[in-house]
Design an enzyme around this catalytic site. Sequence first.
Site, PDB file in Angstrom:
ATOM      1  NE  ARG A 120      47.771 -49.998 -42.811  1.00 62.87           N
ATOM      2  CZ  ARG A 120      48.909 -50.429 -43.000  1.00 62.87           C
ATOM      3  NH1 ARG A 120      50.101 -49.766 -43.317  1.00 62.87           N
ATOM      4  NH2 ARG A 120      48.956 -51.858 -42.783  1.00 62.87           N
ATOM      5  CG  HIS A 157      48.505 -54.995 -38.516  1.00 64.80           C
ATOM      6  ND1 HIS A 157      47.722 -55.172 -39.627  1.00 64.80           N
ATOM      7  CD2 HIS A 157      49.622 -54.769 -39.337  1.00 64.80           C
ATOM      8  CE1 HIS A 157      48.232 -55.031 -40.784  1.00 64.80           C
ATOM      9  NE2 HIS A 157      49.348 -54.738 -40.323  1.00 64.80           N
ATOM     10  CD  GLN A 175      51.953 -58.598 -40.698  1.00 68.35           C
ATOM     11  OE1 GLN A 175      51.859 -57.681 -41.814  1.00 68.35           O
ATOM     12  NE2 GLN A 175      52.549 -59.621 -41.124  1.00 68.35           N
ATOM     13  CG  ASP A 188      55.772 -53.483 -35.430  1.00 69.31           C
ATOM     14  OD1 ASP A 188      56.418 -53.139 -36.672  1.00 69.31           O
ATOM     15  OD2 ASP A 188      54.643 -53.220 -34.899  1.00 69.31           O
ATOM     16  CB  CYS A 235      54.264 -56.853 -39.369  1.00 73.74           C
ATOM     17  SG  CYS A 235      54.913 -55.390 -38.549  1.00 73.74           S
ATOM     18  NE  ARG A 273      48.713 -58.687 -44.101  1.00 74.62           N
ATOM     19  CZ  ARG A 273      48.909 -57.122 -44.004  1.00 74.62           C
ATOM     20  NH1 ARG A 273      50.007 -56.595 -43.767  1.00 74.62           N
ATOM     21  NH2 ARG A 273      47.889 -56.268 -44.124  1.00 74.62           N
TER      22      ARG A 273
HETATM   23  N1  NVA Z   1      53.092 -51.138 -35.666  1.00 72.41           N
HETATM   24  C1  NVA Z   1      53.433 -50.796 -37.032  1.00 72.41           C
HETATM   25  C2  NVA Z   1      53.169 -51.722 -38.046  1.00 72.41           C
HETATM   26  C3  NVA Z   1      53.384 -51.428 -39.374  1.00 72.41           C
HETATM   27  C4  NVA Z   1      52.808 -52.633 -40.493  1.00 72.41           C
HETATM   28  C5  NVA Z   1      52.805 -49.409 -37.255  1.00 72.41           C
HETATM   29  O1  NVA Z   1      51.679 -49.412 -36.828  1.00 72.41           O
HETATM   30  O2  NVA Z   1      53.211 -48.588 -37.938  1.00 72.41           O
HETATM   31  N1   CP Z   2      53.182 -55.170 -42.434  1.00 70.09           N
HETATM   32  C1   CP Z   2      52.216 -54.048 -43.256  1.00 70.09           C
HETATM   33  O1   CP Z   2      51.049 -54.081 -42.942  1.00 70.09           O
HETATM   34  O2   CP Z   2      52.841 -53.389 -44.041  1.00 70.09           O
HETATM   35  P1   CP Z   2      52.619 -52.113 -44.705  1.00 70.09           P
HETATM   36  O3   CP Z   2      52.591 -51.101 -43.800  1.00 70.09           O
HETATM   37  O4   CP Z   2      53.331 -51.909 -45.960  1.00 70.09           O
HETATM   38  O5   CP Z   2      51.173 -52.259 -45.276  1.00 70.09           O
END
Ligand code: NVA
Ligand code: CP
Length: 320
Positions: free
Chosen positions: A109, A136, A139, A235, A275, A303
């Site tokens: 990540r 992502h 997800q 989101d 998500c 997930r």
């Molecule tokens: N769009 C959000 C998703 C979090 C799971 C982010 O990138 O923070």
């Molecule tokens: N939806 C998702 O990726 O959640 P986290 O940021 O908690 O991993």
Amino acid sequence: MKPGMSLMKHYLQFKDLRAEEYSYLFERARIIKRRFKNYERYQPLADRTLAMIFEKASTRTRVSFEAGMYQMGGSVVHLTTDGSQLGRSEPIEDSARVISRMVDLVMIRTFEQTKIEAFAAHSRVPVINGLTNEFHPCQILADLFTYLEHRAPVGADGYDMNSLKGKVVAWVGDGNNMANTWLQAAEILGFTVHVSTPGGYEVDPKVAGIRSTDCYKVFDNPRDACLGADLVTTDVWTSMGYEAENEARKTAFADWCVDTGMMAQARPDALFMHCLPAHRGEEVAADVIDGPQSVVWDEAENRMHVQKALMEYLLIGRIG
Ligand code: NVA
Ligand code: CP
């Protein structure tokens, strides 16, 4: 990788797999989930190690990959930017060369997609995108599985993938990593995304990495985007890494809150997904996310099941 397995696959974007591979993965996820619910031991990844590299915060991604790997008999190594040499400027290429000599699989990540691509280019083992600024994919894998679980009949080969064809997904909110990944999924699996974002936060087809713009339609008014939708999803207004824009975004996104009025525009049997993490009263009203059309808890749980299927596929290939 297993000696003799010639074709190493990474999962950096949704379009890294084909429709037929998704059909296979959803069936594996269904079987793996059923076994888990029945407390049946299934440990095809004994002695395999997953390295998880987090340059941003996480709850679901961390728990789902870690628990999933242990359930399949493997183990995990958890790295963060601050707790590793990544935070002290060791080149991503060198990190990839070293980490991938010691583990079988890597989940990352991070921020820019170029960073995970650089890692993958120097990795000896498959790399999975656990979220970047642009995408992502894990997800959306879970979201589609959740949709099929709720709405598709199961045949001899698993969920009927035609159940996705021609469907409408309403995307209300930021043209971000989730929106981009929905567009890739729509192009591959044959549905349409109705996108409504505030001005200045639109999706960019080049960033989304889609071949054409046929897979989505843009709506200025989020209510119009929801009209006739089979699934409504949103989101956070401010994704990780964009915190400095928080105040400006709060103003810009004020009308992009999925409320019962928007849900009433969608089909009566429309599902709501998010998500997570969610901010009730911002991108979604409490009575929607906590209401009868919401499947967000199944979505979060799934997930783990889809990622177990993905890890099995990347490490072992097809079963049977
Ligand atoms: N769009 C959000 C998703 C979090 C799971 C982010 O990138 O923070
Ligand atoms: N939806 C998702 O990726 O959640 P986290 O940021 O908690 O991993």
